[in-house]
Design a protein around this motif. Structure first.
Motif, PDB file in Angstrom:
ATOM      1  N   PHE A  78       0.823  -1.204   0.000  1.00 27.55           N
ATOM      2  CA  PHE A  78       0.000   0.000   0.000  1.00 27.55           C
ATOM      3  C   PHE A  78       0.866   1.266   0.000  1.00 27.55           C
ATOM      4  O   PHE A  78       0.600   2.211  -0.748  1.00 27.55           O
ATOM      5  N   VAL A  79       1.899   1.287   0.827  1.00 29.41           N
ATOM      6  CA  VAL A  79       2.801   2.448   0.861  1.00 29.41           C
ATOM      7  C   VAL A  79       3.506   2.608  -0.485  1.00 29.41           C
ATOM      8  O   VAL A  79       3.625   3.724  -1.020  1.00 29.41           O
ATOM      9  N   HIS A  80       3.950   1.498  -1.075  1.00 28.14           N
ATOM     10  CA  HIS A  80       4.633   1.542  -2.370  1.00 28.14           C
ATOM     11  C   HIS A  80       3.700   2.107  -3.450  1.00 28.14           C
ATOM     12  O   HIS A  80       4.081   3.012  -4.206  1.00 28.14           O
ATOM     13  N   GLU A  81       2.490   1.568  -3.522  1.00 26.31           N
ATOM     14  CA  GLU A  81       1.554   2.045  -4.540  1.00 26.31           C
ATOM     15  C   GLU A  81       1.102   3.474  -4.249  1.00 26.31           C
ATOM     16  O   GLU A  81       0.845   4.249  -5.174  1.00 26.31           O
ATOM     17  N   GLY A  82       1.016   3.847  -2.977  1.00 27.84           N
ATOM     18  CA  GLY A  82       0.689   5.223  -2.621  1.00 27.84           C
ATOM     19  C   GLY A  82       1.746   6.197  -3.117  1.00 27.84           C
ATOM     20  O   GLY A  82       1.421   7.315  -3.548  1.00 27.84           O
ATOM     21  N   CYS A  83       2.992   5.770  -3.063  1.00 25.33           N
ATOM     22  CA  CYS A  83       4.075   6.612  -3.605  1.00 25.33           C
ATOM     23  C   CYS A  83       3.938   6.772  -5.113  1.00 25.33           C
ATOM     24  O   CYS A  83       4.191   7.865  -5.656  1.00 25.33           O
ATOM     25  N   HIS A  84       3.512   5.702  -5.801  1.00 23.36           N
ATOM     26  CA  HIS A  84       3.251   5.824  -7.248  1.00 23.36           C
ATOM     27  C   HIS A  84       2.125   6.826  -7.488  1.00 23.36           C
ATOM     28  O   HIS A  84       2.201   7.657  -8.419  1.00 23.36           O
ATOM     29  N   ALA A  85       1.071   6.765  -6.664  1.00 24.08           N
ATOM     30  CA  ALA A  85      -0.050   7.688  -6.824  1.00 24.08           C
ATOM     31  C   ALA A  85       0.399   9.128  -6.577  1.00 24.08           C
ATOM     32  O   ALA A  85       0.001  10.047  -7.304  1.00 24.08           O
ATOM     33  N   CYS A  86       1.217   9.348  -5.566  1.00 23.49           N
ATOM     34  CA  CYS A  86       1.723  10.700  -5.289  1.00 23.49           C
ATOM     35  C   CYS A  86       2.571  11.220  -6.448  1.00 23.49           C
ATOM     36  O   CYS A  86       2.479  12.396  -6.826  1.00 23.49           O
ATOM     37  N   CYS A 131       2.271  10.348  -9.528  1.00 28.08           N
ATOM     38  CA  CYS A 131       1.345  10.615 -10.628  1.00 28.08           C
ATOM     39  C   CYS A 131       0.677  11.975 -10.442  1.00 28.08           C
ATOM     40  O   CYS A 131       0.584  12.771 -11.389  1.00 28.08           O
ATOM     41  N   LEU A 132       0.214  12.245  -9.220  1.00 29.89           N
ATOM     42  CA  LEU A 132      -0.422  13.533  -8.938  1.00 29.89           C
ATOM     43  C   LEU A 132       0.573  14.684  -9.068  1.00 29.89           C
ATOM     44  O   LEU A 132       0.211  15.770  -9.547  1.00 29.89           O
ATOM     45  N   ALA A 133       1.805  14.474  -8.649  1.00 27.45           N
ATOM     46  CA  ALA A 133       2.823  15.528  -8.714  1.00 27.45           C
ATOM     47  C   ALA A 133       3.179  15.888 -10.148  1.00 27.45           C
ATOM     48  O   ALA A 133       3.621  17.012 -10.419  1.00 27.45           O
ATOM     49  N   THR A 134       2.989  14.961 -11.065  1.00 28.26           N
ATOM     50  CA  THR A 134       3.333  15.231 -12.470  1.00 28.26           C
ATOM     51  C   THR A 134       2.107  15.585 -13.301  1.00 28.26           C
ATOM     52  O   THR A 134       2.165  15.580 -14.531  1.00 28.26           O
ATOM     53  N   GLY A 135       0.965  15.865 -12.624  1.00 25.73           N
ATOM     54  CA  GLY A 135      -0.224  16.332 -13.336  1.00 25.73           C
ATOM     55  C   GLY A 135      -1.175  15.232 -13.760  1.00 25.73           C
ATOM     56  O   GLY A 135      -2.118  15.477 -14.506  1.00 25.73           O
ATOM     57  N   ARG A 160      -3.864  11.794 -12.958  1.00 27.00           N
ATOM     58  CA  ARG A 160      -5.053  11.583 -12.156  1.00 27.00           C
ATOM     59  C   ARG A 160      -5.056  10.155 -11.651  1.00 27.00           C
ATOM     60  O   ARG A 160      -4.739   9.220 -12.392  1.00 27.00           O
ATOM     61  N   VAL A 161      -5.415   9.983 -10.392  1.00 23.73           N
ATOM     62  CA  VAL A 161      -5.471   8.654  -9.782  1.00 23.73           C
ATOM     63  C   VAL A 161      -6.915   8.280  -9.588  1.00 23.73           C
ATOM     64  O   VAL A 161      -7.681   9.005  -8.926  1.00 23.73           O
ATOM     65  N   ASP A 162      -7.330   7.170 -10.170  1.00 26.45           N
ATOM     66  CA  ASP A 162      -8.707   6.692 -10.018  1.00 26.45           C
ATOM     67  C   ASP A 162      -8.859   5.835  -8.769  1.00 26.45           C
ATOM     68  O   ASP A 162      -9.942   5.739  -8.206  1.00 26.45           O
ATOM     69  N   GLY A 163      -7.785   5.178  -8.321  1.00 28.05           N
ATOM     70  CA  GLY A 163      -7.884   4.372  -7.124  1.00 28.05           C
ATOM     71  C   GLY A 163      -6.582   3.576  -6.901  1.00 28.05           C
ATOM     72  O   GLY A 163      -5.765   3.451  -7.798  1.00 28.05           O
ATOM     73  N   VAL A 164      -6.459   3.110  -5.684  1.00 20.27           N
ATOM     74  CA  VAL A 164      -5.313   2.271  -5.321  1.00 20.27           C
ATOM     75  C   VAL A 164      -5.884   1.014  -4.708  1.00 20.27           C
ATOM     76  O   VAL A 164      -6.706   1.066  -3.802  1.00 20.27           O
ATOM     77  N   GLU A 165      -5.436  -0.148  -5.221  1.00 21.21           N
ATOM     78  CA  GLU A 165      -5.922  -1.417  -4.709  1.00 21.21           C
ATOM     79  C   GLU A 165      -4.742  -2.321  -4.378  1.00 21.21           C
ATOM     80  O   GLU A 165      -3.853  -2.510  -5.207  1.00 21.21           O
ATOM     81  N   ALA A 166      -4.753  -2.813  -3.159  1.00 18.88           N
ATOM     82  CA  ALA A 166      -3.694  -3.732  -2.733  1.00 18.88           C
ATOM     83  C   ALA A 166      -4.365  -5.012  -2.249  1.00 18.88           C
ATOM     84  O   ALA A 166      -5.184  -4.987  -1.348  1.00 18.88           O
ATOM     85  N   THR A 167      -4.026  -6.132  -2.896  1.00 19.41           N
ATOM     86  CA  THR A 167      -4.613  -7.415  -2.471  1.00 19.41           C
ATOM     87  C   THR A 167      -3.549  -8.396  -2.102  1.00 19.41           C
ATOM     88  O   THR A 167      -2.449  -8.339  -2.505  1.00 19.41           O
TER      89      THR A 167
END
Length: 102
Positions: free
Chosen positions: A79-87, A89-93, A95-102
Motif C-alpha cells: 500500500f505504501v509503495h503504490e501510494g508513492c506511485h499515486a503521489c 502521478c499527482l505531482a506530475t499532473g 489523475r489517480v482513479d484508485g489504489v488497490e492492494a490485495t
C-alpha cells in the motif's frame, strides 16, 4: 621454594613483578567479545542496533512464507509503495482513479 615469587613471573625481580601486577590491576584481562568490540569503530549503542537489525532480519526471513504472520505487513508495504506511485502521478499532473492492494 620462595613464597614471595609469583608463579607467573618466577624469574623476575621484585620491582618488575610490582609493575606487572600494577599493569594487571589497571588493564584487566578482556574477554574476546570486549576485544572484538574494542577493535570495531562502533560504540555499545551501535552494536545493540546492529544486533537488533540482524535479529529482525532473521525473524522476517524465517516467517516470510507464513501468511498469517506476515501478510498484514506485506499489504502495508504494498500500500505504501503504490501510494508513492499515486503521489508521483499527482505531482506530475496525472489523475489517480484508485489504489488497490490485495
Amino acid at each position: 621454594k620462595n613464597s614471595w615469587v609469583l608463579p607467573e613471573y618466577p624469574a623476575l625481580g621484585r620491582e618488575t613483578r610490582s609493575r606487572a601486577s600494577e599493569y594487571r590491576r589497571r588493564c584487566p584481562v578482556k574477554s574476546s567479545v570486549q576485544i572484538a568490540m574494542g577493535s570495531l569503530c562502533c560504540n555499545a549503542h551501535q552494536i545493540d542496533v546492529i544486533v537488533a537489525v540482524c535479529a529482525y532480519t532473521v525473524l522476517i526471513l524465517g516467517t516470510w512464507r507464513v501468511d498469517a504472520v506476515v501478510k498484514p505487513f506485506k499489504l502495508l508495504a504494498v500500500f505504501v509503495h503504490e501510494g508513492c506511485h499515486a503521489c508521483a502521478c499527482l505531482a506530475t499532473g496525472g489523475r489517480v482513479d484508485g489504489v488497490e492492494a490485495t
